[in-house]
Write an enzyme that holds these catalytic residues in place. Structure first.
Site, PDB file in Angstrom:
ATOM      1  N   ARG A  10      13.580  16.788  41.069  1.00 22.64           N
ATOM      2  CA  ARG A  10      14.089  17.479  42.193  1.00 22.64           C
ATOM      3  C   ARG A  10      12.817  17.905  43.129  1.00 22.64           C
ATOM      4  NH1 ARG A  10      18.107  22.554  42.981  1.00 22.64           N
ATOM      5  NH2 ARG A  10      16.002  23.611  43.234  1.00 22.64           N
TER       6      ARG A  10
ATOM      7  N   TYR B 169      15.752  27.733  50.516  1.00 21.79           N
ATOM      8  CA  TYR B 169      16.235  27.464  49.202  1.00 21.79           C
ATOM      9  C   TYR B 169      15.160  26.570  48.041  1.00 21.79           C
ATOM     10  CZ  TYR B 169      18.570  25.681  44.934  1.00 21.79           C
ATOM     11  OH  TYR B 169      18.849  25.386  43.754  1.00 21.79           O
TER      12      TYR B 169
ATOM     13  N   ASP C 264      18.152  19.006  47.096  1.00 21.11           N
ATOM     14  CA  ASP C 264      19.289  19.587  47.127  1.00 21.11           C
ATOM     15  C   ASP C 264      19.242  20.492  48.373  1.00 21.11           C
ATOM     16  OD1 ASP C 264      21.287  21.449  46.743  1.00 21.11           O
ATOM     17  OD2 ASP C 264      20.690  22.426  44.664  1.00 21.11           O
TER      18      ASP C 264
ATOM     19  N   HIS D  81      21.863  22.600  49.168  1.00 21.43           N
ATOM     20  CA  HIS D  81      22.376  23.838  49.203  1.00 21.43           C
ATOM     21  C   HIS D  81      23.376  24.451  50.125  1.00 21.43           C
ATOM     22  CE1 HIS D  81      22.312  27.684  46.470  1.00 21.43           C
ATOM     23  NE2 HIS D  81      21.956  26.712  45.810  1.00 21.43           N
TER      24      HIS D  81
ATOM     25  N   GLU E  93      21.858  16.375  47.462  1.00 23.49           N
ATOM     26  CA  GLU E  93      23.010  17.365  46.762  1.00 23.49           C
ATOM     27  C   GLU E  93      23.479  18.142  47.606  1.00 23.49           C
ATOM     28  OE1 GLU E  93      21.441  18.969  43.187  1.00 23.49           O
ATOM     29  OE2 GLU E  93      22.771  20.789  43.374  1.00 23.49           O
TER      30      GLU E  93
ATOM     31  N   GLU F 103      28.593  21.929  41.753  1.00 24.06           N
ATOM     32  CA  GLU F 103      28.084  23.030  40.902  1.00 24.06           C
ATOM     33  C   GLU F 103      29.086  24.464  41.198  1.00 24.06           C
ATOM     34  OE1 GLU F 103      24.080  23.043  42.098  1.00 24.06           O
ATOM     35  OE2 GLU F 103      24.396  25.040  43.275  1.00 24.06           O
TER      36      GLU F 103
ATOM     37  N   ARG G  87      29.175  17.383  39.974  1.00 27.09           N
ATOM     38  CA  ARG G  87      28.263  18.340  39.263  1.00 27.09           C
ATOM     39  C   ARG G  87      28.929  19.701  38.505  1.00 27.09           C
ATOM     40  NH1 ARG G  87      23.391  19.041  38.640  1.00 27.09           N
ATOM     41  NH2 ARG G  87      23.143  20.879  40.244  1.00 27.09           N
TER      42      ARG G  87
ATOM     43  N   GLU H  71      20.375  18.326  34.741  1.00 29.84           N
ATOM     44  CA  GLU H  71      19.279  18.786  35.289  1.00 29.84           C
ATOM     45  C   GLU H  71      18.648  19.843  34.251  1.00 29.84           C
ATOM     46  OE1 GLU H  71      21.244  21.836  37.984  1.00 29.84           O
ATOM     47  OE2 GLU H  71      19.156  22.186  38.923  1.00 29.84           O
TER      48      GLU H  71
ATOM     49  N   TRP I 216      24.567  30.378  51.927  1.00 31.22           N
ATOM     50  CA  TRP I 216      23.261  30.177  51.289  1.00 31.22           C
ATOM     51  C   TRP I 216      23.191  29.124  50.429  1.00 31.22           C
ATOM     52  CZ3 TRP I 216      21.754  30.629  45.928  1.00 31.22           C
ATOM     53  CH2 TRP I 216      20.357  30.570  45.602  1.00 31.22           C
TER      54      TRP I 216
END
Ligand code: KDG
Ligand code: MG
Length: 405
Positions: free
Chosen positions: A149, A161, A213, A215, A239, A265, A286, A342, A405
């Site tokens: 990643r 991030y 990612d 985020h 992601e 996630e 995820r 991950e 965030w």
């Protein structure tokens, strides 16, 4: 015989970062462990468990994993949400650990046995500039990872991030103070990201799987533009391109590119996943063992995903304990449509508290063959690391508006 739960305790420990653990003990002295960590809101789950769940566990048959799950989920009336589901996830995981120990088998055997020899793993690489990122990617490749990643600095943004701040290894949760405020602006990120990713593709060649990612920060149309712009880079996945609650946003992204999309996630139940899976809007789901109700429920999510050609890739950050990682590996080894795990690793101090049976070699993880999950917790060591409040950062745009965030 001997499988009645005699006690259950919550352990909060902070070896490098905060973890909330559940220990379930049976009358014949077997101990099962679950992870209940919710980064930045840890004590809410500790209280949910201590005050409301532990009193219900004592006296129950530890072997009744499914009945206990249904009892805690349906019995509470108030369903879903990260606090409830992390608590149920911890109980479910601890009961699977106990069942494995009682049977003398690793949990993956109870879930149907191995469907692969090892679990494909991805590691994290990050850098403020191209040179720093290349060095980080190269370190991961030297460790044997074939999936990495990549997160990078963006000119004009002083914190992003996935990239470390100062000399510390990347760790977003700030301890002992309020949340760090990060600035966010979509335009510089969108200008910079495709080139930064293309430069890494040029560096590693076609055979390394690259992931990125976002985020949850882009608007739907920004996300569609990014997915389109990075198409030639052939990412393994992009992601969390948009905020996780807005499922329709991903349809727009889908219509504009064939870049594989991962999300989930922050999802806590199969209901959060259902629409995206059924609509064919994503490629990887995820949901994490800890946050989505434990092994029993994430296996159900993976099964629903399989119907729609979607593969599972449970979240495995360092802010979930080695118990979560072990559980995820037992699931991945025994579940046909798990694609990748991950593997972010844990702070050095965590290894003083957790003894783990899982192994890593040449880009693959294996949960090991110890009975249960294969993780033991040293309670004396855990006491050396007292809880400290910690917060994830918050993001604001340049005019001061709170952002995702
Ligand atoms: O607590 C938040 C982290 O778990 C999250 O920021 C990590 O996005 C993440 C990832 O993909 O590992
Ligand atoms: Mg993520």
């Amino acid at each position: 015989m001997g499988s009645m739960i005699s006690s259950a305790d919550v352990v909060v420990t902070s070896p490098g970062r905060n973890y909330v653990l559940l220990r379930v003990t049976t009358e014949d002295g077997l101990v099962g462990w679950g992870d209940a960590t919710l980064n930045g809101r840890e004590l809410a789950v500790a209280s949910y468990l201590r005050d409301h769940v532990v009193p219900l566990l004592v006296g129950r048959d530890a072997h009744r994993v499914e009945d206990t799950w249904q009892y805690l989920y349906r019995g509470a009336y108030w369903r879903r949400g990260p606090v409830t589901m992390a608590a149920i996830g911890a109980v479910d995981t601890a009961l699977w650990d106990l069942k494995g120990k009682a049977a003398g088998l690793p949990v993956y055997q109870l879930l149907g046995g191995a469907v692969r020899e090892g679990v494909y793993a991805y590691a994290h690489a990050f850098g403020w500039d191209h040179g720093e990122l290349v060095a980080s990617v190269d370190r991961r490749l030297a460790e044997g990872f074939r999936a990495v990643r990549v997160q990078f600095g963006v000119p004009g943004l002083d914190a992003v991030y996935g990239v470390h701040l100062g000399a510390a290894a990347y760790e977003p949760a700030g301890r002992g103070r309020g949340p760090l405020v990060e600035r966010w602006a979509g335009a510089p990120y969108l200008r910079h990201a495709p080139g930064a990713l293309a430069a890494i593709r040029d560096h590693v060649g076609p055979d390394v799987d690259l992931l990125h990612d976002v985020h949850h920060r882009l608007t739907p149309v920004e996300a569609a533009r990014l997915a389109k712009d990075v198409e030639p880079i052939r990412l393994f996945w992009l992601e969390d391109v948009t905020p996780a609650e807005n499922h329709h946003a991903l349809d727009l992204v889908r219509q504009h590119s064939t870049t594989p999309l991962a999300i989930g996630e922050t999802f806590t139940t199969i209901w959060d996943c259902q629409e995206l899976l059924v609509r064919g809007s994503i490629d990887y789901i995820r949901a994490a063992v800890t946050h989505a109700g434990g092994l029993s429920h994430v296996r159900r999510i993976a099964d629903l995903a399989a119907l729609h050609g979607v593969r599972a890739a449970p979240h495995g950050p360092s802010d979930l304990s080695p118990i979560n990682l072990a559980a995820s590996l037992h699931l991945a080894l025994s579940t046909h449509n798990v694609a990748i795990q991950e593997y972010m690793g844990h702070p050095g101090e965590a290894h003083e508290v957790f003894r783990t049976a899982y192994t890593y070699a040449d880009g693959y993880l294996h949960p090991g063959d110890e009975p249960g999950l294969g993780v033991e917790v040293d309670l004396v060591a855990a006491e050396r690391f007292p809880y400290e409040p910690a917060y994830l950062p918050v993001a604001r745009t340049v005019d001061g508006t709170v952002w995702d965030w």
